[in-house]
Design a protein around this motif. Sequence first.
Motif, short mmCIF file in Angstrom:
data_model
loop_
_atom_site.label_atom_id
_atom_site.label_comp_id
_atom_site.label_asym_id
_atom_site.label_seq_id
_atom_site.Cartn_x
_atom_site.Cartn_y
_atom_site.Cartn_z
N SER A 78 32.15 46.91 41.14
CA SER A 78 32.07 46.98 42.60
C SER A 78 32.76 45.79 43.24
N SER A 79 32.59 44.62 42.65
CA SER A 79 33.23 43.41 43.16
C SER A 79 34.75 43.54 43.13
N HIS A 110 42.40 41.03 40.75
CA HIS A 110 41.24 41.91 40.60
C HIS A 110 41.62 43.30 40.10
N SER A 111 42.87 43.69 40.30
CA SER A 111 43.33 44.94 39.69
C SER A 111 43.36 44.79 38.17
N LYS A 112 43.75 43.61 37.70
CA LYS A 112 43.80 43.36 36.26
C LYS A 112 42.40 43.36 35.64
N THR A 113 41.46 42.66 36.28
CA THR A 113 40.11 42.63 35.73
C THR A 113 39.44 43.99 35.81
N SER A 114 39.78 44.74 36.85
CA SER A 114 39.23 46.09 36.98
C SER A 114 39.72 46.97 35.83
N GLU A 116 40.74 45.99 32.91
CA GLU A 116 40.14 45.50 31.67
C GLU A 116 38.71 46.00 31.52
N LEU A 117 37.96 45.96 32.60
CA LEU A 117 36.57 46.44 32.55
C LEU A 117 36.52 47.94 32.26
N LYS A 118 37.45 48.68 32.83
CA LYS A 118 37.50 50.13 32.58
C LYS A 118 37.79 50.42 31.11
N GLN A 119 38.64 49.61 30.50
CA GLN A 119 38.95 49.78 29.08
C GLN A 119 37.71 49.51 28.23
N ILE A 120 36.97 48.47 28.57
CA ILE A 120 35.74 48.16 27.85
C ILE A 120 34.74 49.29 28.02
N ALA A 121 34.63 49.80 29.25
CA ALA A 121 33.69 50.88 29.52
C ALA A 121 34.02 52.13 28.73
N LYS A 127 29.08 53.34 31.81
CA LYS A 127 29.39 54.03 33.06
C LYS A 127 29.67 53.01 34.16
N LEU A 128 30.69 53.29 34.94
CA LEU A 128 31.04 52.44 36.07
C LEU A 128 30.87 53.22 37.37
#
Length: 209
Positions: A78-79, A110-114, A116-121, A127-128
């Motif tokens: 969300s952040s 924040h596009s990059k961290t987003s 990366e988080l999606k890949q981990i998920a 679930k995101l």
Amino acid sequence: MKKFTATCVAASTLLLSLGSCSSTNTETTTTNTTEEVATDRTTATPPAEVIANIPYPKGSDSVAAFSDTTSFQAMAASSDMFEVLSSVQAKAKARNAEVKKFAEQMITDHSKTSDELKQIATKRNFKLPPTPLAFHQRMLSKLSNEKDMDEFDKEYMDMQVTAHTKAVELFESAAKHQTDPELKAFAARHLPTLRMHLDMAKRTKDMVK
């Protein structure tokens, strides 16, 4: 006379009996309703299935309570969404050149961290949330409704300081207490960048006072 008295007694007894039955039925209905409610609660959708509805903690700036796996990923996602969406607005609407520059970096980082988080998920079957959570949604709505462009710059930078302060708290907590090792490493890895963003937000905010 005796027959009349006996009839009255019999009628009174019948009425009392009916009243007793009515009371018993009411109690039974109440009991059944209570049991149904209890049953409904036990079959409620698990928290993981309604993750998009998790609200930001009310009455406190602390996010320490959100250190479990599901909540950390929801808040982090969300952040990132808030940062990208609000900064897209700022890139288009801001008048101050430094505000625009800050917004561009927020979109990139924040596009990059987003991603990366999606890949981990995806890999870990987490679930995101599909949209920003309530706290971030309120800020996005307020920013969208700001008509005064001079005030827009101030509003955006105020929000950036607030959002990054909360993000730093969230990632600090996750870096220390997160039980999932990959998410814990993710939080520790990006915490220095978030701290840098917070310092940048404070400096840029001072330029638009």
